[in-house]
Design a protein around this motif. Structure first.
Motif, short mmCIF file in Angstrom:
data_model
loop_
_atom_site.label_atom_id
_atom_site.label_comp_id
_atom_site.label_asym_id
_atom_site.label_seq_id
_atom_site.Cartn_x
_atom_site.Cartn_y
_atom_site.Cartn_z
N GLU B 140 4.31 -17.14 29.95
CA GLU B 140 3.57 -16.32 30.94
C GLU B 140 2.71 -17.21 31.84
N CYS C 31 6.94 -6.35 24.54
CA CYS C 31 7.58 -6.51 25.85
C CYS C 31 6.58 -6.33 26.99
N GLU C 32 5.31 -6.16 26.64
CA GLU C 32 4.30 -5.94 27.67
C GLU C 32 3.91 -7.30 28.27
N PRO C 33 3.96 -7.42 29.61
CA PRO C 33 3.53 -8.70 30.21
C PRO C 33 2.02 -8.90 30.04
#
Lengths: 91, 199, 111
Positions: B140, C31-33
């Motif tokens: 991320e 699956c959460e950003p």
């Protein structure tokens, strides 16, 4: 102090959450899992009592390592977690 | 213990704060002046403090040894106020080993040396994913570790607060401590990023 | 990560006794950003944080009591509240439970 560095331990597979309001610092994903004591971090007042403003005894706190296998289905991470002594059983 | 009345607790947060602030002041428990002073004190803790520790550890092996043995003592040696703060533990990255700090139960964060926890650290996504898919979490931030690096995730569940001592990046040979501290970010000391030197 | 569970390892997040705040590895968030952007704190946030710190320093309310109060927030509300909204709610809860303030005083102060 019950456990020396390197001791094999099992986290108790206990769910006090099912028995009423509690404050637990042992994460759900470690219950019933096996790990290795890395070191004794010191003795600290029991958070399970502090949370309810009850008199709290001091408990040995350990850094415990867990291998990725055996925690999550499909594998996962190498883990290092602080766990209070009453949650640990010798293997 | 009897739980407090949910209807009252569901009051709008701004009104709740105003009411609590007023009651605590009226009872002489917490005064508005103390609140202002406390905010000033807390605002003084920031990632620059942790960065100073990291930079010192990179240039001074004795300090590094102290920091790894007793983070609180190392912070105090640099004049960082630690009184009343939880003990600070320091986790050293090395070739083949990378640490990532999370608190899956709440948001335990080394505030004395890094300041307020950032938004992402408190988010459900970070708290859930870090212990299970740390490589995905690092992605991320577009953080890529060398192949064969073990990621050790540290779930901060109890009385310690943990910070990461990252590896000194290449291209910083001969740099001053201040200049080194300037490349160390909050994310580097939690383990989501690596110190980065722009060419 | 594989989608196929290993035989013999239960999905830990599925234990019905897991408390909702205990969210390590729980599949619904996987699956959460992650919102990696910086979010500035508001005056409200700073003040709630300061009050909690002062109550701790004065021995009125410790960090585990704060956590207990946060964990007592029903899950559906927990995720709708901001971080420091949870805190002011827990602080109020604890002050009431400890008898530092009474419900009557709070009702009057809210008017």
């Amino acid at each position: 102090m019950k456990f020396a560095p390197g001791a094999a331990v099992k986290v108790r597979d206990d769910w006090p959450e099912a028995r009423g309001p509690v404050h637990i610092r042992t994460p759900h994903y470690l219950r019933g899992r096996q790990g290795t004591v890395v070191r004794h971090l010191g003795d600290f007042a029991n958070p399970e009592d502090l949370a309810f403003a009850r008199p709290a005894s001091r408990l040995p706190l350990y850094h415990v390592a867990f291998a990725p296998e055996g925690i999550w289905p499909g594998g996962g991470a190498d883990l290092l977690v602080e766990v209070f002594e009453p949650w640990l059983q010798p293997i | 213990m009897a739980a407090a009345d949910l209807t009252l607790l569901r009051t709008d947060s701004d009104r709740l704060l105003a009411a609590v602030r007023g009651l605590l002041a009226a009872k002489g428990i917490v005064t508005p002046e103390e609140i202002k002073e406390r905010i000033r004190f807390v605002d003084e803790a920031h990632p620059g403090q942790g960065a100073r520790m990291v930079a010192r550890a990179w240039v001074d092996p004795a300090f590094r040894a102290t920091m790894l043995a007793d983070g609180t003592k190392a912070a105090e040696l640099l004049g960082i106020p630690m009184r009343g703060m939880p003990p600070l533990g320091v986790l050293e990255n090395a070739p083949g080993l990378h640490h990532l700090v999370v608190c899956t139960l709440c948001s335990c964060y080394p505030r004395a040396v890094l300041g307020y926890p950032p938004f992402w650290f408190k988010s459900a996504a970070y708290r859930a994913r870090a212990v299970r898919d740390p490589a995905g979490v690092l992605a991320e931030w577009r953080t890529v570790l060398p192949a064969d690096t073990t990621i050790r995730v540290v779930d901060s569940t109890a009385d310690y607060r943990w910070m990461v001592l990252p590896m000194r990046p290449p291209g910083t040979e001969g740099w001053s401590e201040d200049r080194l501290a300037g490349v160390v970010t909050e994310g580097d000391m939690i383990g989501v990023t690596l110190p980065h030197v722009t060419a | 990560m594989s989608d196929l569970p290993d035989a013999g390892i239960a999905e830990p997040g599925d234990n019905p006794n897991r408390a909702h705040h205990d969210m390590g590895g729980v599949s619904k968030f996987l699956c959460e950003p992650i919102d990696t952007a910086a979010h500035a704190l508001t005056e409200f946030d700073r003040e709630v944080d300061a009050i909690r710190g002062l109550l701790g320093a004065k021995g009125v309310m410790g960090v585990d009591e704060l956590r207990r109060g946060i964990e007592a927030i029903p899950e559906s509300e927990y995720h709708k509240l901001s971080y420091y909204q949870r805190w002011i709610r827990s602080i109020t809860d604890n002050l009431l439970v400890q008898g530092v303030i009474t419900a009557e005083e709070l009702v009057a102060a809210l008017k």
